[in-house]
Write an enzyme that holds these catalytic residues in place. Structure first.
Site, PDB file in Angstrom:
ATOM      1  N   HIS A  60       0.860  -1.181   0.000  1.00  0.00           N
ATOM      2  CA  HIS A  60       0.000   0.000   0.000  1.00  0.00           C
ATOM      3  C   HIS A  60       0.896   1.230   0.000  1.00  0.00           C
ATOM      4  O   HIS A  60       1.722   1.414   0.883  1.00  0.00           O
ATOM      5  CB  HIS A  60      -0.915   0.025   1.230  1.00  0.00           C
ATOM      6  N   CYS A  61       0.729   2.068  -1.022  1.00  0.00           N
ATOM      7  CA  CYS A  61       1.461   3.354  -1.055  1.00  0.00           C
ATOM      8  C   CYS A  61       0.427   4.464  -1.247  1.00  0.00           C
ATOM      9  O   CYS A  61      -0.322   4.759  -0.325  1.00  0.00           O
ATOM     10  CB  CYS A  61       2.542   3.340  -2.116  1.00  0.00           C
ATOM     11  N   VAL A  62       0.358   5.078  -2.415  1.00  0.00           N
ATOM     12  CA  VAL A  62      -0.701   6.065  -2.655  1.00  0.00           C
ATOM     13  C   VAL A  62      -2.050   5.378  -2.809  1.00  0.00           C
ATOM     14  O   VAL A  62      -3.100   5.998  -2.664  1.00  0.00           O
ATOM     15  CB  VAL A  62      -0.397   6.911  -3.911  1.00  0.00           C
ATOM     16  N   CYS A  63      -2.032   4.095  -3.111  1.00  0.00           N
ATOM     17  CA  CYS A  63      -3.243   3.279  -3.182  1.00  0.00           C
ATOM     18  C   CYS A  63      -2.854   1.853  -2.828  1.00  0.00           C
ATOM     19  O   CYS A  63      -1.674   1.521  -2.730  1.00  0.00           O
ATOM     20  CB  CYS A  63      -3.884   3.342  -4.566  1.00  0.00           C
TER      21      CYS A  63
END
Length: 426
Positions: free
Chosen positions: A282-285
């Site tokens: 999980h990063c920006v999404c």
């Protein structure tokens, strides 16, 4: 005797809100002009700061909740709430980059501190398991601001033709399109107790009859109905657990929060609060089975577009020098504010591009060995799997079928309705 009809109590209609009014988190009507009123937590926190006393974490959380609730913009039928995490990149990034363009030493300090602050904020939000739009806002605004500086400071110098500008603009729009595709559903798993497609209607009827037999002898229709529903829910849960096949794996595959049995390689995302099929990270999404390809495509297009933009900028402000030489040695670049700002933005883009290139490299390696980032981290914690190149490559050996077959499987993610039997439920 005719039954007396009771008059329905009419609920008072709420008055329509004007553009600056809103309903706050306490359910009360409020106005944007009163955003600085009744700030007891903020007053208490300021008093403790001025007297050099420590502020409780609960007080800081209440202050942030109040600020996030009152930070709004005027809108039709009521003021709209703004996510607080969007604001810092919009304000701080232009200020920091313009300050860094004043002098070489300021540039070194600012450009070194920006990644450190971003990593600290990531650690803080990831540790508290909070959803934030900070990194998405930072990424999108960085793209927009770099393009703005390029149009304002680089293009007027006459070294960039219309064709090059069109190519760079197309790359920017392709990045946005790939990010839009990556932000879609990553492969969320639905709760089988609410929508169990794996159980037939005949099985559900049998479970209903079983629940009625168990509750026989209890008085009261309401009690009977509640017990029936509870029994059916428990039986649905146990039936979904039986679908796992191996009882020894039920505890590992069962998600207590989503109330379902996870397929192999699925995981519960702490930030999204839901299980994701073949979750990577999980990063920006949340990156999972359905959007992993779009995420890789967005990284690739970003790297190509960023390198192309950096090349055009350095070719304009540092003429007659190679790109690598101009990046480290460009005499007289700080004599002009326009060229200094462009040079600072180049180095900011290089730092971001280097970070994205590292992520892209790790993703390519993981895809080649058919492992996800979550499986890599789990293998490192449990000290399992085969480590190569000082831990850069981690091969669990569980799903690795060879280089070509691994890439073929990745290219068909999200397009098949039926999954490989070995990767369904283990």
């Amino acid at each position: 005797m005719k039954p007396v009809k009771k008059k329905k109590t009419e609920e008072p209609e709420l008055e329509p809100l004007c553009c600056c009014e809103y309903i706050d988190r306490n359910g009360e009507k409020n106005h944007m002009a009163a955003c600085l009123c009744d700030c007891q937590d903020l007053d208490e926190g300021c008093d403790r700061w001025f007297t050099c006393k420590s502020v409780q974490p609960e007080t800081c959380e209440r202050i942030m909740d109040t600020i996030s609730d009152r930070l709004r913009i005027p809108w039709l039928r009521g003021a709209k709430k703004i996510n607080v995490s969007i604001v810092p990149p919009l304000v701080l990034l232009p200020v920091f980059l313009r300050v860094a363009s004043w002098h070489f030493l300021l540039g070194v300090v600012v450009l070194t501190s920006l990644p450190v602050l971003a990593l600290w904020y990531y650690y803080l939000t990831h540790r508290r398991k909070e959803q934030t739009l900070f990194f998405l806002s930072l990424g999108l605004f960085s793209l927009g601001y770099m393009y703005y500086v390029f149009l304002r400071e680089v293009v007027p110098k006459g070294r960039v033709g219309p064709t090059r500008l069109a190519v760079l603009t197309c790359g920017l729009f392709l990045i946005l399109f790939a990010l839009y595709r990556a932000k879609k559903n990553p492969g969320y798993l639905s709760n089988p107790t609410s929508n169990d497609r794996s159980l037939s209607s005949c099985q559900i009827e049998c479970l209903n009859k079983k629940g009625q037999e168990k509750t026989k002898g209890f008085l009261g229709a309401d009690t009977l109905g509640s017990l029936n529903s509870r029994t059916v829910k428990d039986d649905l849960k146990s039936s979904s657990r039986m679908l796992a096949g191996s009882p020894a794996k039920v505890k590992e595959d069962w998600c207590a929060k989503c109330q379902l049995v996870r397929p192999a390689r699925a995981w519960h995302c702490r930030i999204c609060g839901i299980c994701v099929r073949r979750m990577d990270h999980h990063c920006v999404c949340c990156v999972g089975e359905s959007n992993h390809q779009a995420f890789i495509l967005a990284l690739l297009i970003f790297l190509l577009t960023s390198v192309y933009g950096v090349t055009l900028t350095l070719d304009t402000i540092c003429r007659d020098r190679s790109i690598f030489t101009a990046l480290f040695y460009c005499p007289g670049v700080y004599s002009n504010y326009s060229s200094a700002l462009s040079f600072t933005c180049v180095w900011y883009s290089v730092i971001i591009t280097a970070g994205m290139a590292y992520i892209f490299l790790i993703q390519l390696i993981n895809i080649s060995y058919n492992v996800t980032e979550r499986e890599v981290q789990q293998a490192l914690r449990q000290k399992t799997g085969r480590r190569l190149l000082w831990g850069l490559i981690v091969d669990t050996g569980r799903y690795n079928r060879g280089f070509l077959r691994n890439w073929h499987q990745f290219s068909t993610l999200g397009t098949r309705s039926l999954h490989h039997p070995a990767e369904d439920i283990v």
